[in-house]
Structures are given as C-alpha cells and as structure tokens.
Design a protein around this motif. Structure first.
Motif, PDB file in Angstrom:
ATOM      1  N   THR A  71      -0.226   7.654  -7.427  1.00 11.04           N
ATOM      2  CA  THR A  71      -1.140   6.719  -6.774  1.00 11.04           C
ATOM      3  C   THR A  71      -1.576   5.674  -7.789  1.00 11.04           C
ATOM      4  O   THR A  71      -2.110   6.016  -8.847  1.00 11.04           O
ATOM      5  CB  THR A  71      -2.371   7.435  -6.209  1.00 11.04           C
ATOM      6  OG1 THR A  71      -1.947   8.396  -5.230  1.00 11.04           O
ATOM      7  CG2 THR A  71      -3.330   6.449  -5.551  1.00 11.04           C
ATOM      8  N   SER A  96       0.814  -1.216   0.000  1.00 12.44           N
ATOM      9  CA  SER A  96       0.000   0.000   0.000  1.00 12.44           C
ATOM     10  C   SER A  96       0.848   1.266   0.000  1.00 12.44           C
ATOM     11  O   SER A  96       0.356   2.349  -0.327  1.00 12.44           O
ATOM     12  CB  SER A  96      -0.937   0.016   1.209  1.00 12.44           C
ATOM     13  OG  SER A  96      -0.184  -0.005   2.416  1.00 12.44           O
ATOM     14  N   ASP A  97       2.125   1.148   0.358  1.00 10.42           N
ATOM     15  CA  ASP A  97       3.050   2.283   0.360  1.00 10.42           C
ATOM     16  C   ASP A  97       4.401   1.772  -0.121  1.00 10.42           C
ATOM     17  O   ASP A  97       5.078   1.031   0.574  1.00 10.42           O
ATOM     18  CB  ASP A  97       3.162   2.879   1.768  1.00 10.42           C
ATOM     19  CG  ASP A  97       3.798   4.261   1.768  1.00 10.42           C
ATOM     20  OD1 ASP A  97       4.459   4.599   0.771  1.00 10.42           O
ATOM     21  OD2 ASP A  97       3.632   4.998   2.749  1.00 10.42           O
ATOM     22  N   THR A 146       5.786  11.253  -6.942  1.00  8.80           N
ATOM     23  CA  THR A 146       4.818  10.391  -6.261  1.00  8.80           C
ATOM     24  C   THR A 146       3.599  10.188  -7.150  1.00  8.80           C
ATOM     25  O   THR A 146       3.125  11.131  -7.782  1.00  8.80           O
ATOM     26  CB  THR A 146       4.373  11.007  -4.923  1.00  8.80           C
ATOM     27  OG1 THR A 146       5.524  11.196  -4.087  1.00  8.80           O
ATOM     28  CG2 THR A 146       3.387  10.104  -4.199  1.00  8.80           C
ATOM     29  N   SER A 177      -2.405   2.179  -3.963  1.00  3.11           N
ATOM     30  CA  SER A 177      -1.067   2.167  -3.369  1.00  3.11           C
ATOM     31  C   SER A 177      -0.380   3.485  -3.685  1.00  3.11           C
ATOM     32  O   SER A 177      -0.422   3.954  -4.829  1.00  3.11           O
ATOM     33  CB  SER A 177      -0.244   1.007  -3.942  1.00  3.11           C
ATOM     34  OG  SER A 177       1.107   1.088  -3.523  1.00  3.11           O
ATOM     35  N   LYS A 178       0.257   4.073  -2.691  1.00  2.28           N
ATOM     36  CA  LYS A 178       1.062   5.275  -2.894  1.00  2.28           C
ATOM     37  C   LYS A 178       2.466   4.841  -3.272  1.00  2.28           C
ATOM     38  O   LYS A 178       3.133   4.133  -2.520  1.00  2.28           O
ATOM     39  CB  LYS A 178       1.108   6.118  -1.621  1.00  2.28           C
ATOM     40  CG  LYS A 178       1.983   7.362  -1.731  1.00  2.28           C
ATOM     41  CD  LYS A 178       2.074   8.097  -0.402  1.00  2.28           C
ATOM     42  CE  LYS A 178       3.032   9.267  -0.480  1.00  2.28           C
ATOM     43  NZ  LYS A 178       3.196   9.953   0.826  1.00  2.28           N
TER      44      LYS A 178
END
Length: 255
Positions: A85, A32-33, A83, A99-100
C-alpha cells in the motif's frame, strides 16, 4: 419585518458559503489500484481539480518495501511480487491518500515447495498437492506438475523438514524462465563457484547446475539472527548446499 429580512439574508449567506466549501475540489491520488511487474516503475500524480499538486508537499511511504519502494517525488519502483500500500500524507496531516499496488509475476513456472522447516512429514504432505512418487522416513519425492520440472524433493531428519528442492528440466527456455522466476521473487545475494544465492528474508535459495541431477534450486531456512552477504556466510551456505546435493543423490531416485 426587518428582522425577518435579516434572518433570510443570513440564511442565504450561510447556504452560499456552504456551497462554496463543497465546490472546492479534493486532492486526488492517481491510480488507486495499480498492477505492474517487479522491474517496472510508476509515477504517481496528485491533482486538485484540474491543477497539479506538488508531490513533495506530501510524505510518501510503502507498507512493504520488499515488494516495492516509493521516493518522495511519488515514483514507485517494483522489486518483488506481492502487494503493498502506497500512502501519500500531506505535511499538515489533514490529508492521507493511498493506492493498492500489486506486483504480478511474469512467470508462474511452478508451485514452490513447502518451506515450513522443522514441520513433520504429515504437515508437509497436507500442504503439498502434487502426486507422491517416493516416500520413506528420510525423503518424500513428488511428481512435477508440468514438463518444466523433473521433480520436487523434501528431506527430513527425525521427522522434521530440513530441506526442499526443485529439480528443473534442463532446456534453455526452462532455465531462462527459472532465472526470471527466482529474480522476481527473491533478492540475489551473490555467486561463488557456480552457486547462486537468493533470499526473501524467510528462506535462502541456492541454485546450481549439478553434473548428476542437473539444474536445481535448494531451499534452506533463513539463518537465525539475519543474513549478511559476507564471504564466510556465503561459503557456509555453499557448504550446506553441497551436503544437500549429496543427500539428494543418495536418496532421491529417478532424477
């Protein structure tokens, strides 16, 4: 009494059904990250409890395709630092997972120059944190923050920023790092006569090794209406870079 038994039976059945629904595992997206680099890839996975879920049963998207792309098998490919998503949406529209993803730099060689073109000198000086070495109405030169740079230069016309430049220290380790520094921040458009062209759709960076001032990265405004990699436009950018170099040689002392 029979009514009471029937009520209790129905209540127990309702609780049992509710527990069965709660016990059904949710679909989970791995990572997720996530952190990686611009030249990395990563395979996302979907699971439901202990079972794998086919990635192609979901639609995959990236919020910033400049930073990285994801295919319909859930494979992410990094492109530039930043960044984004990543979203996976089920085809029935009932489930959306995300997920970032952060694409971190290998190189933090230096702080890039201000590129707010048309900004006045006061606005540039407010953003630039390095020490001023030289200043007049046409130029501002700053001391480099480390030994990998010789200086940072800005050119103005009628108190409006028209050019920015990084002048690198010419050693092989620095030049190798500078190449990496640019590659993970910009898309390479091409090369002509020793001029290399990069863009992030906001600025165009022209890199060359000048016999007088050495290895330099010249920052230019992104052309109005967009940029194509056709020969005429590259030639136009090359001509503009040559004018910038002449300006640096004429006005920026100490290099």
């Amino acid at each position: 009494m029979r009514k009471l038994y029937l009520f209790l039976f129905l209540a127990a059945l309702s609780v049992s059904c509710s527990k069965d629904k709660e016990a059904e595992p949710a679909i989970v997206l791995s990572d997720s990250d996530l952190k990686l680099h611009y030249d990395d890839t990563h395979q996302f996975a979907l699971t439901k409890g202990t079972e794998a879920v086919g990635a192609t049963t979901f639609k995959w998207t990236s919020s910033d395709t400049i930073v990285g792309k994801v295919d319909q098998n859930g494979k992410f490919t990094g492109r530039r630092i930043g960044t984004t998503t990543i979203k996976a949406a089920s085809t029935d529209g009932k489930t959306t997972l995300q997920s970032k993803v952060t694409v971190d730099p290998y190189s933090t060689l230096c702080v890039e120059p201000v590129t707010d073109f048309k900004a006045n000198q006061a606005a540039v000086k407010a953003k630039e944190k390095r020490t001023v070495l030289q200043e007049d109405t046409a130029t501002i030169v700053y001391k480099a923050e480390n030994a990998k740079l010789r200086g940072v230069a800005y050119g103005f016309r009628k108190n409006a920023l028209i050019q920015s430049a990084l002048i690198f220290t010419e050693t092989k380790p620095v030049l190798d790092e500078a190449a990496l520094f640019l590659a993970e921040r910009y898309e390479e458009l091409g090369e002509e006569d020793g001029f290399y062209f990069y863009t992030d759709n906001k600025v165009v960076v022209v890199v060359t090794d000048d016999e007088t001032i050495g290895f330099v990265a010249l920052y230019n405004p992104y052309p109005a209406g967009g940029l194509r990699t056709s020969v005429p436009l590259i030639q136009t950018m090359k001509a503009s870079a040559k004018i910038q170099l002449q300006s640096i040689k004429a006005n920026f002392k100490g290099f």
